[in-house]
Write a protein that holds these residues in place. Structure first.
Motif, PDB file in Angstrom:
ATOM      1  N   GLU A  97      22.612 -56.214 123.539  1.00  0.00           N
ATOM      2  CA  GLU A  97      21.256 -56.082 124.105  1.00  0.00           C
ATOM      3  C   GLU A  97      20.327 -55.329 123.162  1.00  0.00           C
ATOM      4  OE1 GLU A  97      21.985 -54.592 128.040  1.00  0.00           O
ATOM      5  OE2 GLU A  97      22.379 -56.624 128.811  1.00  0.00           O
ATOM      6  N   GLY A  99      20.377 -55.754 120.059  1.00  0.00           N
ATOM      7  CA  GLY A  99      20.163 -56.624 118.889  1.00  0.00           C
ATOM      8  C   GLY A  99      21.140 -56.394 117.755  1.00  0.00           C
ATOM      9  N   HIS A 101      24.765 -57.147 115.937  1.00  0.00           N
ATOM     10  CA  HIS A 101      25.906 -58.061 115.905  1.00  0.00           C
ATOM     11  C   HIS A 101      27.146 -57.286 116.352  1.00  0.00           C
ATOM     12  CE1 HIS A 101      23.261 -60.606 113.541  1.00  0.00           C
ATOM     13  NE2 HIS A 101      23.131 -59.649 112.644  1.00  0.00           N
ATOM     14  N   ARG A 124      23.258 -64.838 125.525  1.00  0.00           N
ATOM     15  CA  ARG A 124      21.837 -64.441 125.555  1.00  0.00           C
ATOM     16  C   ARG A 124      21.406 -63.920 124.183  1.00  0.00           C
ATOM     17  NH1 ARG A 124      23.404 -62.160 130.489  1.00  0.00           N
ATOM     18  NH2 ARG A 124      23.535 -60.070 129.577  1.00  0.00           N
ATOM     19  N   ALA A 125      22.270 -63.100 123.585  1.00  0.00           N
ATOM     20  CA  ALA A 125      21.926 -62.495 122.289  1.00  0.00           C
ATOM     21  C   ALA A 125      21.810 -63.559 121.192  1.00  0.00           C
ATOM     22  CB  ALA A 125      22.979 -61.455 121.905  1.00  0.00           C
ATOM     23  N   ARG A 126      22.640 -64.563 121.319  1.00  0.00           N
ATOM     24  CA  ARG A 126      22.649 -65.645 120.315  1.00  0.00           C
ATOM     25  C   ARG A 126      21.277 -66.312 120.193  1.00  0.00           C
ATOM     26  NH1 ARG A 126      23.566 -71.066 120.551  1.00  0.00           N
ATOM     27  NH2 ARG A 126      24.553 -71.957 118.686  1.00  0.00           N
ATOM     28  N   GLN A 127      20.563 -66.377 121.326  1.00  0.00           N
ATOM     29  CA  GLN A 127      19.210 -66.972 121.303  1.00  0.00           C
ATOM     30  C   GLN A 127      18.289 -66.168 120.379  1.00  0.00           C
ATOM     31  OE1 GLN A 127      19.023 -69.760 123.067  1.00  0.00           O
ATOM     32  NE2 GLN A 127      21.084 -69.307 123.844  1.00  0.00           N
ATOM     33  N   ARG A 128      18.644 -64.902 120.176  1.00  0.00           N
ATOM     34  CA  ARG A 128      17.823 -64.033 119.309  1.00  0.00           C
ATOM     35  C   ARG A 128      18.459 -63.871 117.931  1.00  0.00           C
ATOM     36  NH1 ARG A 128      18.487 -59.164 121.581  1.00  0.00           N
ATOM     37  NH2 ARG A 128      19.777 -59.829 123.298  1.00  0.00           N
ATOM     38  N   GLY A 129      19.421 -64.727 117.615  1.00  0.00           N
ATOM     39  CA  GLY A 129      20.053 -64.676 116.285  1.00  0.00           C
ATOM     40  C   GLY A 129      21.089 -63.574 116.133  1.00  0.00           C
ATOM     41  N   VAL A 130      21.552 -63.011 117.258  1.00  0.00           N
ATOM     42  CA  VAL A 130      22.552 -61.940 117.201  1.00  0.00           C
ATOM     43  C   VAL A 130      23.941 -62.573 117.387  1.00  0.00           C
ATOM     44  CG1 VAL A 130      23.339 -59.813 118.303  1.00  0.00           C
ATOM     45  CG2 VAL A 130      20.888 -60.290 118.128  1.00  0.00           C
TER      46      VAL A 130
END
Ligand code: SOE
Length: 384
Positions: A97, A99, A101, A124-130
């Motif tokens: 959450e 951000g 990895h 959810r994090a993957r949508q933000r490139g995490v």
């Protein structure tokens, strides 16, 4: 110094797995040409003096004693979780959450519910490139990566049988003191989750199939152990000492699994034999540079198992290391893990095994426990 982007690593925990991960972080950028520059930024542990001593020994630049502070730091971009399973979900979800990895040691969590929450947070994090990955390090044994490639290439045909064992003996002495690995609240389960998780993951990794249903049996041979505080008191062991189970694979094959830390004389005998319609492969971690292969399409005159020494530059990961025949060890599996994770972060791709893969393993472990508890014959693995 190159202008590759810095990847600040913050690691939580510094016992056995922490030491193994540290060794890998120290080595990975010196062996592989990485697209980013990992730096061993911060080590986090609960006690300041122990953590400082560990950081000095293992090569970390700074220390924290609160993982929440670790996650807040701007010089940390990746959180590496090497703690017992009871803290995985809280740390991993907070890190994702924020951000960061995440690399999380196996098993992903102590329950399906926790593993599900982690997988959802990862998505959810993957949508933000995490990015996130679970640390099933044995996928990165060159011989086992080769085994997967051979199965995918059809070298053994359709999978009929899997025989998977993970045999250790380090708790066979009943006087060995109580430890967190024997406490259900901290470890989730015993041999099942600690070593059984590896062979479940490897079976799914090498065959490319899932485990669809199981029938399990667990045993606790030493129900209580002395406390390590000199009090002379005993504490109950609340996990399995050994687990065995039958399984059905999604491709129609059948499998047997055995996970124990009571196999006297066996130290780290993680064995996998797969018999297919066109041949077989066999592996034992105690000879981890070898893969045995039988090609059943050959004439019986010359057929039979032969030993492949998985140390050729054409074998997975080997090119970066030593000349053929010189061999790799346990620690290299973690170095390969870090290599693949850094590559995935730099290229914006999904590293494997994902948290969803970790959840799939957790679902199998859960089905085994349910089957063993109610002594029912067959238990379906709940799908992801
Ligand atoms: C202990 O049984 C243990 O350290 C496991 O926790 C690891 O995952 C395995 O690689 C070796 O054995």
């Amino acid at each position: 110094m190159t202008d590759r982007q810095l990847l600040g690593v913050g690691m939580v925990g510094h016992a056995f797995m922490g030491a193994a991960h540290s060794q890998a972080w120290r080595t990975v950028g010196r062996v592989f040409d990485l697209p980013m520059r990992p730096s061993m930024a911060v080590l986090c542990g609960r006690r300041a003096s122990n953590t400082t001593a560990a950081a000095d020994k293992l090569g970390w630049a700074a220390v924290e004693t609160d993982w929440k502070e670790l996650i807040r730091r701007d010089d940390v971009h990746l959180i590496d979780i090497c703690t017992p399973g009871d803290s995985h979900s809280e740390i991993a979800i907070a890190a994702l959450e924020a951000g960061k990895h995440v690399l999380c040691e196996k098993p992903l969590a102590n329950s399906v519910a926790a593993a599900t929450a982690m997988t959802e947070a990862a998505q959810r994090a993957r949508q933000r490139g995490v990015r996130s990955m679970v640390g099933f390090n044995y996928r990165r044994v060159p011989a086992l990566s080769l085994a997967r490639r051979m199965v995918a290439d059809g070298r053994i045909g359709t999978v009929r049988h899997v025989r998977a064992q993970y045999l250790q003996d380090f708790i066979a002495d009943p006087q060995l003191p109580m430890m967190w690995r024997l406490d259900r609240d901290r470890a989730g389960s015993g041999a099942l989750g600690d070593v059984g998780a590896h062979i479940v993951d490897l079976t799914q990794f090498v065959t490319g199939e899932r485990i669809a249903g199981v029938s399990g049996l667990t045993a606790t041979f030493v129900p209580e152990r002395p406390l390590d505080d000199g009090s002379g008191q005993y504490a109950p062991v609340t996990v399995d000492d050994a687990a065995i189970f039958l399984a059905r694979l999604t491709g129609g094959g059948i499998a047997t699994f055995e996970a124990t830390r009571f196999a006297t004389g066996r130290k780290n005998a993680m064995r996998l034999e797969i018999n297919g319609s066109a041949g077989s492969i066999a592996f034992d971690f105690e000879s981890m540079n070898e893969l045995h292969f039988h090609d059943h399409t050959e004439s019986p005159d010359t057929g039979g198992f032969r030993r492949i020494l998985a140390t050729e530059p054409s074998h997975p990961y080997v090119e970066a290391w030593w000349p053929p025949g010189h061999g790799l060890g346990y620690e290299h599996t973690f170095t390969h893990e870090m290599r693949d994770l850094v590559d995935a972060i730099a290229t914006g791709t999904d590293p494997a095994p994902s948290f969803a893969d970790g959840l799939a393993v957790q679902q199998v472990l859960d089905a085994v426990e349910r089957s063993a508890a109610d002594r029912s014959c067959w238990t379906e693995v709940s799908p992801s």
